[in-house]
Each structure stands twice: as C-alpha cells, then as structure tokens.
Design an enzyme around this catalytic site. Structure first.
Site, PDB file in Angstrom:
ATOM      1  N   ARG A  29      -6.893 -73.176 -43.013  1.00  0.00           N
ATOM      2  CA  ARG A  29      -5.919 -74.259 -43.199  1.00  0.00           C
ATOM      3  C   ARG A  29      -5.180 -74.140 -44.537  1.00  0.00           C
ATOM      4  NH1 ARG A  29      -9.016 -79.559 -40.722  1.00  0.00           N
ATOM      5  NH2 ARG A  29      -7.968 -79.534 -38.696  1.00  0.00           N
ATOM      6  N   LYS A 186     -19.322 -81.332 -25.287  1.00  0.00           N
ATOM      7  CA  LYS A 186     -19.275 -82.525 -24.436  1.00  0.00           C
ATOM      8  C   LYS A 186     -18.031 -82.623 -23.568  1.00  0.00           C
ATOM      9  CE  LYS A 186     -21.556 -85.606 -27.690  1.00  0.00           C
ATOM     10  NZ  LYS A 186     -20.976 -86.604 -28.587  1.00  0.00           N
ATOM     11  N   GLY A 336     -11.287 -76.016 -34.502  1.00  0.00           N
ATOM     12  CA  GLY A 336     -11.978 -75.341 -35.590  1.00  0.00           C
ATOM     13  C   GLY A 336     -13.036 -74.340 -35.134  1.00  0.00           C
ATOM     14  N   GLY A 359      -8.686 -82.096 -33.224  1.00  0.00           N
ATOM     15  CA  GLY A 359      -8.392 -83.335 -32.496  1.00  0.00           C
ATOM     16  C   GLY A 359      -6.901 -83.515 -32.243  1.00  0.00           C
TER      17      GLY A 359
HETATM   18  C1  3PG Z   1      -9.608 -82.617 -38.666  1.00  0.00           C
HETATM   19  O1  3PG Z   1     -10.303 -81.824 -39.282  1.00  0.00           O
HETATM   20  O2  3PG Z   1      -9.760 -82.863 -37.465  1.00  0.00           O
HETATM   21  C2  3PG Z   1      -8.471 -83.269 -39.393  1.00  0.00           C
HETATM   22  O3  3PG Z   1      -8.374 -82.818 -40.712  1.00  0.00           O
HETATM   23  C3  3PG Z   1      -8.588 -84.761 -39.326  1.00  0.00           C
HETATM   24  O4  3PG Z   1      -9.771 -85.185 -39.930  1.00  0.00           O
HETATM   25  P1  3PG Z   1     -10.496 -86.518 -39.418  1.00  0.00           P
HETATM   26  O5  3PG Z   1     -10.969 -86.218 -38.005  1.00  0.00           O
HETATM   27  O6  3PG Z   1     -11.618 -86.767 -40.381  1.00  0.00           O
HETATM   28  O7  3PG Z   1      -9.464 -87.621 -39.424  1.00  0.00           O
END
Ligand code: 3PG
Ligand code: MG
Length: 381
Positions: A29, A186, A336, A359
C-alpha cells in the site's frame, strides 16, 4: 488543477499496512500510495500525507504511523518528515518547499471515525488543496474521507481513479468467459458479493473455508471443517438456483486432525472422516479448475484456498496464484490475503490490476456506492 508552486497539498492515502514489532511486514500500500509522487510534486509546494493505521482505541503507540516513515522515505526517494499529531498544527511547518510530510494516525482522534466536521476543518487548516486517494478506506464515512474536502479545493486521486476504472470494468464490459475465484474463511463475509456477481459471471470457483458450507448443503460429510450453519440454507438455494451451474466446488482437500499441526493427508470429500478438517484444496480440484481458468478471458480473484501461511497447507493457494499469474486473460486481484499470497508465490506485476482495497473492493463489486468514490472532481495533471 493548475500548476501552482504555492499549493500546500494534503493527500489522504490508505497507509494501513501490517506492522509487527515496529517493522512494516508488507509495503504494497505504501508503494501504491507513492506511485504518482513525482506528478504531485509538480503541482505543489509540498505534500502532506494523512492516513489511518489499524483500529486503535485512542492514542496507542503501537498504531503510530512513525513506524512507516523509513519505508516511506525509501520508496519516495527522499526523507519523509513525520509530525506526531494531525490537528492543531502550526501552519509555519508547511512553509518549506519540496517537502513530504506524514501526519500521525487519524484514528488517534474520535473525530475521524465519528466524521466530526470540526475535526475535518482543523485537519484541513494548514493546506490549500486536497486529494482523496485512499481507495482502501473509501467504504468508510470518516472525516478524512468525506468531510475534509468540504474545506479545500478537492480532487479524486489517480490511484483511486485507477481502482475505480479497473473494478468498474469487472461489472460492465467484461470479456468472456468471465471467472471469479473466491476463497477465504467465511461465506457470510462474501455472500453479498456472491449474490451480485453470480448473474454476471460465467464461472464462480469457490475454495477456502467458505466452500464447506456449500458442500454441507449438498449433503457431504465435511468432518470438522469450517461450517456456518446459518448459511446452509442460503448455500442450498444458490446451488439450486438458475445460476447454480456456474458454481464450481473443490472435490478433494488437504486435511488434518489438528490445524496447529503440520500433518496433512489429502483425500476426496467422500472419504472425509468425522474428525477431518479441510485446510487446503488438493490436486484433483486444481486440475478441475485449471481448464476453467485457462479458458477465461477475465478473472477476478479474492481470497486464499486454504491456510496458506502454513507451508504444509499452501499447495492450493500457490497453484491458484500461479495459474492466474500465467493466464493470458485480464486479471484483477482484491484483498490483503491474496496480495500476501502473490508476494509469497509469484509477483504483483503479473496481474493487470491488484487492488489496494480489501473490504472496499468487495463492497464496490457488490454494486454499493462507496462514500469516498466519485465525490470529488478528477485530478488531471
Ligand atoms: C482496510 O485495511 O481494509 C482499510 O485500510 C480500512 O480499514 P478498516 O477496515 O479498519 O476501516
Ligand atoms: Mg478491513
């Protein structure tokens, strides 16, 4: 944006990277956030990055962004100056030319997640213009995503634009056959994604822990493998629906009796014993998926096929990584865990687009309007 050497530029990036004992474990990132730094230098007097890191409860040292400064400096090719606060700053700091600054974790203040306007205004104070380039956090209605821009001349960043263009193309002009490969623990996390993609895709390959709920719904003995009881009916309905034929499931697995051991026995699902735990997919499944993957013209992959962090259980994820890496199709990866797998088994440049969003990329592909996407004018340099 007019080229303007008096422009004090604020950039919201997603620098939320894994850190252990003060060391950055994965700099993907950071690299992405700095990709366009040379272009940004041309339109600014200096550049200040802001980001969240983790989910701290107030000011917690281990979540300080100071731990990423040396990595950032290496990648930027110049020293990044860390400032251990993000609000109430002395504007004089930002008079120096050609500097890159990094402010402290936005989530050290409640105002960030509460989307507090006064916090956003305070944050914006020393600056002239703002670029929102944090695609990975674009699904959060936080102050730095949706409110800072109210106080500055604001733009959608180049990385964000690239993410939006690539992910949007998976929902519209796809070349067929279009195959989506989903893994991860999941099904509950990815059910909305499955529902929105099934009508669009030609094939949906499911691996990882989530596939066991589907196999259970088909009446198989899955032993002690991961099961979400509440979703058995949903899985059953999906398999029985008009789109059910698109779903491709593994037929054999790496199993163990104890996930903390390295003892692996490969077997067909029909041979599962009551105490078997599926921890990876196995050879016949990979053979079955190979044909589908090699014939695809578009592939989206999210989520590992097993517990790949353990070398004993890495086989399926490694094979999928290599199959997708070497395919001639348009390939997009999100999440990730998939990025870690690519870093372990292949290389990121073998994919057409690797999303910085976990997400966020999933919610985007679910068809949701993300709070931080397309809210500011495009940046044209
Ligand atoms: C992530 O890693 O999904 C983003 O940086 C958002 O982080 P968060 O899910 O803690 O809001
Ligand atoms: Mg997250």
């Amino acid at each position: 944006m007019a080229i303007n050497k008096s422009n004090k530029l604020l950039v919201r990036a997603d620098l939320n990277v894994p850190i252990k004992n003060g060391k950055v474990l994965d700099n993907f990132r950071i690299i992405k956030a700095l990709t366009n730094i040379d272009q940004l230098k041309k339109i600014s007097k200096n550049i200040t990055f802001i980001s969240h890191l983790g989910r701290p409860n107030g000011k917690e040292e281990e979540y300080s962004l100071k731990y990423i400064v040396s990595e950032m400096s290496n990648i930027a090719g110049q020293e990044v100056q860390f400032i251990n606060e993000c609000i109430d700053l002395d504007e004089k700091i930002f008079e120096e030319e050609n500097k890159i600054f990094l402010l402290e974790n936005l989530r050290f203040h409640k105002g960030e997640e509460e989307n507090d306007l006064a916090f956003a205004e305070n944050l914006s104070n020393p600056f002239d213009s703002f670029i929102l380039d944090a695609f990975g956090a674009a699904h959060r209605s936080h102050a730095s995503i949706v409110s800072v821009g109210k106080f500055l001349d604001s733009y959608q960043g180049l990385l964000m634009q690239k993410e939006v263009d690539n992910l949007q193309s998976l929902l519209t002009e796809v070349k067929r056959p279009y195959t989506v490969i989903l893994g991860g623990a999941k099904i509950s996390d990815k059910l909305n994604l499955v529902n929105s993609l099934l009508p669009i895709v030609d094939n949906l390959i499911l691996g990882g822990g989530m596939c066991f709920t589907f196999l259970k719904a088909m009446g198989k003995n899955i032993g002690k493998s991961l099961l979400e009881e509440d979703f058995i009916n949903t899985a059953h309905d999906l398999l029985a629906s008009n789109y059910g034929k698109k779903i491709i499931l593994p037929t054999d697995f790496g199993t163990t009796k104890d996930i903390n051991s390295n003892l692996r026995i490969d077997k067909d699902i029909i041979d599962f014993e009551n105490d078997d735990i599926g921890v990876d997919i196995s050879k016949k499944s990979i053979e079955k998926f190979t044909h589908t993957i090699n014939n695809s013209k578009t592939i989206f992959w999210n989520g590992p096929m097993g517990i790949f962090e353990n070398p004993a259980y890495e086989f399926g994820t490694k094979e999928i990584t290599n199959l997708v890496s070497n395919s001639n199709s348009y390939t997009v990866v999100g999440g990730g865990d998939s990025v870690s797998a690519i870093n372990m088994f292949s290389s990121l440049d073998k994919f057409d687009h690797v999303s910085t969003g976990g997400g966020a990329s999933i919610e985007f592909l679910e068809g949701k309007k993300l709070p931080g996407v397309n809210i500011y004018k495009s940046l044209i340099i």
